[in-house]
Design a protein around this motif. Structure first.
Motif, mmCIF file in Angstrom:
data_model
loop_
_atom_site.group_PDB
_atom_site.id
_atom_site.type_symbol
_atom_site.label_atom_id
_atom_site.label_comp_id
_atom_site.label_asym_id
_atom_site.label_seq_id
_atom_site.Cartn_x
_atom_site.Cartn_y
_atom_site.Cartn_z
ATOM 1 N N ASP A 1 -4.466 18.989 -20.557
ATOM 2 C CA ASP A 1 -3.739 18.202 -21.552
ATOM 3 C C ASP A 1 -2.639 17.422 -20.848
ATOM 4 O O ASP A 1 -2.222 17.745 -19.730
ATOM 5 C CB ASP A 1 -3.125 19.112 -22.619
ATOM 6 N N SER B 1 0.611 18.878 -18.812
ATOM 7 C CA SER B 1 0.399 20.321 -18.879
ATOM 8 C C SER B 1 -0.305 20.818 -17.622
ATOM 9 O O SER B 1 -1.120 20.103 -17.033
ATOM 10 C CB SER B 1 -0.444 20.685 -20.108
ATOM 11 N N GLU C 1 -1.505 24.111 -17.963
ATOM 12 C CA GLU C 1 -2.104 25.303 -18.537
ATOM 13 C C GLU C 1 -3.618 25.148 -18.672
ATOM 14 O O GLU C 1 -4.114 24.051 -18.918
ATOM 15 C CB GLU C 1 -1.490 25.596 -19.910
ATOM 16 N N SER D 1 -6.998 25.308 -20.508
ATOM 17 C CA SER D 1 -7.500 25.259 -21.881
ATOM 18 C C SER D 1 -8.655 26.232 -22.046
ATOM 19 O O SER D 1 -9.205 26.757 -21.062
ATOM 20 C CB SER D 1 -7.964 23.846 -22.229
ATOM 21 N N GLU E 1 -11.684 25.548 -22.983
ATOM 22 C CA GLU E 1 -12.880 24.954 -22.385
ATOM 23 C C GLU E 1 -12.856 25.090 -20.869
ATOM 24 O O GLU E 1 -13.865 25.416 -20.234
ATOM 25 C CB GLU E 1 -12.978 23.484 -22.785
#
Length: 230
Positions: free
Chosen positions: A130, A133, A135, A137, A139
């Protein structure tokens, strides 16, 4: 789900049905040369196509510029139509309407998710992030789980993680963000049993874009870490 599919089909049908009329005028200069009634029809068609895209769930949820340009086209074409009600051709709103509509058509579709890894392969695997970001996800976690299994099972001596960003933000900030993304993937792979000593990480910031863009553009396909077995 059924409603989203139906609306996407309507959007496609509307865009296709409007295309012959939209193709009649290829530039804002040509639009300004039309009579008021013909111009109203051209701008109205652009407004309708932009409106349809801004209501399409697939476009709204996708992280690409189509929704942004469709929203801009809807707003500017609406302003131009307001002027045309009194027979006035406003070159500013007409030009912005046409420009945003054309950009809406040319914006790239969402990236296709990378396949789940099932065989030994050194080809780079990619996980996306994202905006702003580092982090993982849901997926990306699915892809990373399969990648970790492949790395453990195939006996590769090492793995290289190359982090990247899009072109929104400063060069120095994006360099750090790309390193954080690589570090996040490193920690994830270690947690899935990939040996710490086998993993090398690097960050390349805004360089080596998958989708070339102007500075400041948010592009999902450029926000990534590429994973290559060595």
């Amino acid at each position: 789900m059924r409603l989203d599919i139906r609306f996407s089909a309507v959007t496609m049908a509307l865009t296709v049905s409007l295309w012959p009329a939209l193709a009649a005028a290829q530039s804002s200069d040509e639009l300004m040369g039309l009579g008021v009634d013909a111009l109203r029809g051209e701008i109205g068609n652009r407004y309708d196509a932009a409106l349809a895209l801004t209501r399409d769930a697939a476009i709204i949820s996708a992280d690409n510029p189509r929704y942004l340009w469709a929203s801009q086209a809807k707003a500017q074409c609406g302003i131009a139509l307001g002027f045309l009600k009194s027979g006035t051709k406003d070159p500013v709103s007409i030009g912005k309407c046409d420009d945003a509509f054309n950009r809406m058509q040319l914006a790239p579709p969402p990236p296709v998710p990378p396949p789940v890894v099932s065989t030994c392969n050194r080809t780079p695997y990619i996980v996306f992030f994202d905006w702003n970001s580092a982090e993982v996800s849901g997926e990306a976690a699915t892809t990373l789980d399969a990648t970790a299994e492949m790395l453990r099972g195939c006996g590769y001596p090492g793995v290289k993680l190359d982090g990247y960003t899009d072109r929104s933000g400063s060069d120095s900030y994006n360099q750090g963000l790309s390193l954080r993304r690589s570090a996040t993937i490193r920690n994830f792979l270690i947690s899935r049993g990939v040996p710490d000593a086998s993993i090398a990480t690097e960050g390349f910031g805004e360089t080596n874009m998958r989708v070339p863009t102007e500075d400041g553009v948010r592009e999902l396909q450029n926000r990534r870490v590429e994973i290559t077995a060595k």
